[in-house]
Motif scaffolding. Structure first.
Motif, PDB file in Angstrom:
ATOM      1  N   ASN A 183       0.676  -0.913   0.028  1.00 32.92           N
ATOM      2  CA  ASN A 183      -0.070  -0.119   0.443  1.00 32.92           C
ATOM      3  C   ASN A 183       1.169   1.271   0.473  1.00 32.92           C
ATOM      4  OD1 ASN A 183       0.994  -0.259   2.576  1.00 32.92           O
ATOM      5  ND2 ASN A 183      -1.044   0.158   3.428  1.00 32.92           N
ATOM      6  N   ASP A 184       2.584   1.429   0.220  1.00 36.37           N
ATOM      7  CA  ASP A 184       2.925   2.201  -0.022  1.00 36.37           C
ATOM      8  C   ASP A 184       3.565   2.118  -1.197  1.00 36.37           C
ATOM      9  OD1 ASP A 184       2.977   3.172   2.337  1.00 36.37           O
ATOM     10  OD2 ASP A 184       4.364   2.278   3.645  1.00 36.37           O
ATOM     11  N   ILE A 185       3.659   1.400  -2.099  1.00 35.53           N
ATOM     12  CA  ILE A 185       3.289   1.676  -3.590  1.00 35.53           C
ATOM     13  C   ILE A 185       2.698   2.009  -4.348  1.00 35.53           C
ATOM     14  CG2 ILE A 185       4.264   0.237  -5.647  1.00 35.53           C
ATOM     15  CD1 ILE A 185       5.899  -1.475  -3.378  1.00 35.53           C
ATOM     16  N   ILE A 186       2.219   3.018  -5.181  1.00 34.68           N
ATOM     17  CA  ILE A 186       1.874   3.386  -6.128  1.00 34.68           C
ATOM     18  C   ILE A 186       1.464   2.876  -7.702  1.00 34.68           C
ATOM     19  CG2 ILE A 186       0.991   5.481  -7.530  1.00 34.68           C
ATOM     20  CD1 ILE A 186       0.287   5.204  -4.299  1.00 34.68           C
ATOM     21  N   ARG A 211      -2.881  -1.153 -26.324  1.00 35.35           N
ATOM     22  CA  ARG A 211      -2.269  -1.107 -25.458  1.00 35.35           C
ATOM     23  C   ARG A 211      -1.950  -0.414 -24.334  1.00 35.35           C
ATOM     24  NH1 ARG A 211       2.741  -3.625 -28.783  1.00 35.35           N
ATOM     25  NH2 ARG A 211       1.539  -4.646 -30.004  1.00 35.35           N
ATOM     26  N   ALA A 212      -1.015  -0.984 -23.301  1.00 34.37           N
ATOM     27  CA  ALA A 212      -1.206  -0.174 -22.377  1.00 34.37           C
ATOM     28  C   ALA A 212       0.537  -0.471 -21.526  1.00 34.37           C
ATOM     29  CB  ALA A 212      -2.505  -0.529 -21.014  1.00 34.37           C
ATOM     30  N   CYS A 213       0.482   0.589 -20.761  1.00 29.98           N
ATOM     31  CA  CYS A 213       2.286   0.293 -20.012  1.00 29.98           C
ATOM     32  C   CYS A 213       1.233   1.055 -18.124  1.00 29.98           C
ATOM     33  CB  CYS A 213       3.143   1.249 -20.363  1.00 29.98           C
ATOM     34  SG  CYS A 213       4.678   0.551 -19.694  1.00 29.98           S
ATOM     35  N   LEU A 214       2.085   0.311 -16.644  1.00 27.38           N
ATOM     36  CA  LEU A 214       1.409   0.803 -16.069  1.00 27.38           C
ATOM     37  C   LEU A 214       3.058   0.771 -15.298  1.00 27.38           C
ATOM     38  CD1 LEU A 214      -1.279  -0.785 -15.005  1.00 27.38           C
ATOM     39  CD2 LEU A 214      -1.627   1.171 -15.491  1.00 27.38           C
ATOM     40  N   VAL A 215       3.292   1.698 -14.845  1.00 25.40           N
ATOM     41  CA  VAL A 215       4.323   2.123 -13.826  1.00 25.40           C
ATOM     42  C   VAL A 215       4.464   1.984 -12.496  1.00 25.40           C
ATOM     43  CG1 VAL A 215       5.291   3.062 -15.535  1.00 25.40           C
ATOM     44  CG2 VAL A 215       4.417   4.328 -14.119  1.00 25.40           C
ATOM     45  N   ALA A 216       4.794   1.554 -11.205  1.00 26.30           N
ATOM     46  CA  ALA A 216       5.030   1.470  -9.687  1.00 26.30           C
ATOM     47  C   ALA A 216       6.344   2.509  -9.086  1.00 26.30           C
ATOM     48  CB  ALA A 216       5.153   0.222  -9.069  1.00 26.30           C
ATOM     49  N   HIS A 217       5.663   2.767  -8.617  1.00 25.70           N
ATOM     50  CA  HIS A 217       6.886   3.892  -8.041  1.00 25.70           C
ATOM     51  C   HIS A 217       6.381   3.949  -6.062  1.00 25.70           C
ATOM     52  CE1 HIS A 217       4.463   7.475  -7.357  1.00 25.70           C
ATOM     53  NE2 HIS A 217       4.140   6.914  -8.446  1.00 25.70           N
ATOM     54  N   ARG A 246       5.619   5.291  -2.686  1.00 24.50           N
ATOM     55  CA  ARG A 246       4.279   6.758  -2.474  1.00 24.50           C
ATOM     56  C   ARG A 246       4.958   8.552  -2.682  1.00 24.50           C
ATOM     57  NH1 ARG A 246      -0.366   6.461  -1.336  1.00 24.50           N
ATOM     58  NH2 ARG A 246      -0.668   4.657  -1.159  1.00 24.50           N
ATOM     59  N   THR A 247       6.722   7.815  -1.663  1.00 23.33           N
ATOM     60  CA  THR A 247       7.004   9.361  -1.431  1.00 23.33           C
ATOM     61  C   THR A 247       8.425   9.804  -2.471  1.00 23.33           C
ATOM     62  OG1 THR A 247       8.429   7.464  -0.286  1.00 23.33           O
ATOM     63  CG2 THR A 247       6.892   9.132   1.219  1.00 23.33           C
ATOM     64  N   GLN A 248       8.665   8.814  -3.679  1.00 19.91           N
ATOM     65  CA  GLN A 248       9.436   8.998  -4.725  1.00 19.91           C
ATOM     66  C   GLN A 248       8.747   8.922  -6.142  1.00 19.91           C
ATOM     67  OE1 GLN A 248      12.903   5.848  -3.607  1.00 19.91           O
ATOM     68  NE2 GLN A 248      13.773   7.454  -2.152  1.00 19.91           N
ATOM     69  N   PRO A 249       7.388  10.344  -6.148  1.00 22.32           N
ATOM     70  CA  PRO A 249       7.415   9.295  -7.381  1.00 22.32           C
ATOM     71  C   PRO A 249       8.470   9.685  -9.261  1.00 22.32           C
ATOM     72  CG  PRO A 249       6.630  11.096  -6.765  1.00 22.32           C
ATOM     73  CD  PRO A 249       6.729  11.177  -5.842  1.00 22.32           C
ATOM     74  N   ASN A 250       9.286  10.365  -9.487  1.00 26.10           N
ATOM     75  CA  ASN A 250       9.468   9.721 -10.468  1.00 26.10           C
ATOM     76  C   ASN A 250      10.818   8.595  -9.847  1.00 26.10           C
ATOM     77  OD1 ASN A 250       8.727  12.283 -10.790  1.00 26.10           O
ATOM     78  ND2 ASN A 250      10.148  13.779  -9.371  1.00 26.10           N
ATOM     79  N   ASN A 251      10.959   8.223  -9.570  1.00 23.07           N
ATOM     80  CA  ASN A 251      12.205   6.473  -9.090  1.00 23.07           C
ATOM     81  C   ASN A 251      11.038   5.342  -9.527  1.00 23.07           C
ATOM     82  OD1 ASN A 251      14.021   5.100  -8.398  1.00 23.07           O
ATOM     83  ND2 ASN A 251      13.980   5.406  -6.336  1.00 23.07           N
ATOM     84  N   LEU A 252      11.236   5.493 -10.443  1.00 25.70           N
ATOM     85  CA  LEU A 252      10.560   3.801 -10.739  1.00 25.70           C
ATOM     86  C   LEU A 252      10.449   2.347 -10.344  1.00 25.70           C
ATOM     87  CD1 LEU A 252       9.054   4.871 -14.586  1.00 25.70           C
ATOM     88  CD2 LEU A 252       7.881   5.279 -12.177  1.00 25.70           C
ATOM     89  N   ILE A 253      10.092   1.689  -9.707  1.00 25.76           N
ATOM     90  CA  ILE A 253      10.784   0.417  -9.180  1.00 25.76           C
ATOM     91  C   ILE A 253      10.203  -0.550  -9.691  1.00 25.76           C
ATOM     92  CG2 ILE A 253      10.738   1.212  -7.045  1.00 25.76           C
ATOM     93  CD1 ILE A 253       8.628   0.340  -6.049  1.00 25.76           C
ATOM     94  N   ALA A 254       9.024  -0.296 -10.680  1.00 26.63           N
ATOM     95  CA  ALA A 254       8.132  -1.540 -11.556  1.00 26.63           C
ATOM     96  C   ALA A 254       6.943  -0.835 -13.077  1.00 26.63           C
ATOM     97  CB  ALA A 254       7.463  -2.666 -10.867  1.00 26.63           C
ATOM     98  N   PRO A 296      15.156  -5.613  -8.546  1.00 24.38           N
ATOM     99  CA  PRO A 296      15.389  -7.177  -7.356  1.00 24.38           C
ATOM    100  C   PRO A 296      14.804  -6.870  -5.665  1.00 24.38           C
ATOM    101  CG  PRO A 296      17.064  -6.745  -9.352  1.00 24.38           C
ATOM    102  CD  PRO A 296      16.452  -5.972  -9.304  1.00 24.38           C
ATOM    103  N   GLN A 297      14.924  -5.075  -5.857  1.00 26.53           N
ATOM    104  CA  GLN A 297      14.777  -5.390  -4.330  1.00 26.53           C
ATOM    105  C   GLN A 297      12.779  -4.861  -3.895  1.00 26.53           C
ATOM    106  OE1 GLN A 297      16.699  -3.945  -6.032  1.00 26.53           O
ATOM    107  NE2 GLN A 297      16.437  -1.393  -5.324  1.00 26.53           N
ATOM    108  N   TYR A 298      12.167  -5.018  -4.523  1.00 24.99           N
ATOM    109  CA  TYR A 298      10.800  -5.653  -4.791  1.00 24.99           C
ATOM    110  C   TYR A 298      10.759  -6.732  -5.294  1.00 24.99           C
ATOM    111  CZ  TYR A 298      11.855  -0.679  -4.342  1.00 24.99           C
ATOM    112  OH  TYR A 298      12.805   0.940  -3.416  1.00 24.99           O
ATOM    113  N   GLN A 299      10.949  -7.166  -5.502  1.00 22.70           N
ATOM    114  CA  GLN A 299      10.274  -8.636  -5.733  1.00 22.70           C
ATOM    115  C   GLN A 299      10.157  -9.789  -4.823  1.00 22.70           C
ATOM    116  OE1 GLN A 299      13.540 -11.301  -8.663  1.00 22.70           O
ATOM    117  NE2 GLN A 299      13.039  -8.725  -9.879  1.00 22.70           N
ATOM    118  N   HIS A 300       8.573 -10.567  -4.823  1.00 19.14           N
ATOM    119  CA  HIS A 300       8.140 -11.529  -3.876  1.00 19.14           C
ATOM    120  C   HIS A 300       7.631 -10.551  -3.208  1.00 19.14           C
ATOM    121  CE1 HIS A 300      10.684 -14.268  -5.473  1.00 19.14           C
ATOM    122  NE2 HIS A 300      11.937 -13.378  -5.840  1.00 19.14           N
ATOM    123  N   LEU A 301       6.984  -9.531  -3.198  1.00 19.10           N
ATOM    124  CA  LEU A 301       6.930  -8.945  -2.838  1.00 19.10           C
ATOM    125  C   LEU A 301       4.238  -8.245  -3.150  1.00 19.10           C
ATOM    126  CD1 LEU A 301       7.895  -5.420  -1.837  1.00 19.10           C
ATOM    127  CD2 LEU A 301       8.364  -8.046   0.305  1.00 19.10           C
ATOM    128  N   GLY A 302       4.489  -9.518  -4.844  1.00 23.19           N
ATOM    129  CA  GLY A 302       3.507  -9.059  -4.757  1.00 23.19           C
ATOM    130  C   GLY A 302       3.398  -7.899  -5.772  1.00 23.19           C
TER     131      GLY A 302
END
Length: 181
Positions: free
Chosen positions: A10-13, A51-57, A59-67, A122-128
């Protein structure tokens, strides 16, 4: 493998790709996937309604994409009963490492949603997070479709047969796979 973070989901947008995100997604793609895509691939994700593309970051770092996840909706064809897709699978009794051809049937008379790319740092894998991204992109592309079409849609992904973690992930999601060596 790097240890995963304990960041709650819930801390990931998760949000749609924007034009400002394209350079960041290209960089993230290069970091987590072995295949390089042209800038036009990413621009198509912005402009083509199928087509669609979704990104994740965080909540506190909207410019730092993680997925990210990208997908394409393919409308049904009414021409053939079945479309044969060539896949490489070992045959029982064959010499290890010598794949033989077999075929998977995908009915082109049904709509198809193809997962084009999926990547999580990698550091955000296995969290769902990957599962959440698949669910969100599926909802985005199928959400406006009438129920009979949404219920009949085949969802599948393109994955290298050497990418065991991805194969296991997609299988755990109950998805059909189109495999290439």
């Amino acid at each position: 493998m790097p240890a995963s973070t304990s960041l709650p989901l819930n801390d990931i947008i998760v949000r749609p790709l924007t034009s400002a995100d394209v350079p960041k997604v290209i960089e993230l793609h290069a970091h987590v996937l072995p295949i390089r895509y042209s800038r036009s691939f990413f621009l198509q994700l912005l402009v083509l309604p199928s087509r669609a593309c979704l990104v994740a970051h965080k909540r506190t770092q909207p410019n730092n994409l993680i997925a990210f996840v990208s997908a394409a909706m393919q409308q049904p064809l009414a021409v053939y009963n079945h479309h044969l897709i060539e896949v490489q699978e070992p045959t029982p009794g064959a010499i290890a490492g010598s794949p033989t051809k077999s075929f998977v049937h995908i009915d082109p008379t049904r709509p198809r949603l193809e997962i084009l790319t999926l990547g999580v740092l990698p550091q955000y894998q296995h969290l769902g997070l990957a599962r959440r991204l698949i669910q969100c992109v599926t909802q985005k592309l199928l959400g406006l479709k009438p129920m009979p079409i949404a219920d009949q849609t085949i969802i599948y992904a393109n994955v290298s047969t050497s990418n065991e973690p991805a194969l296991k992930f997609y299988e755990s999601m109950g998805m059909d796979l189109e495999m290439h060596i």
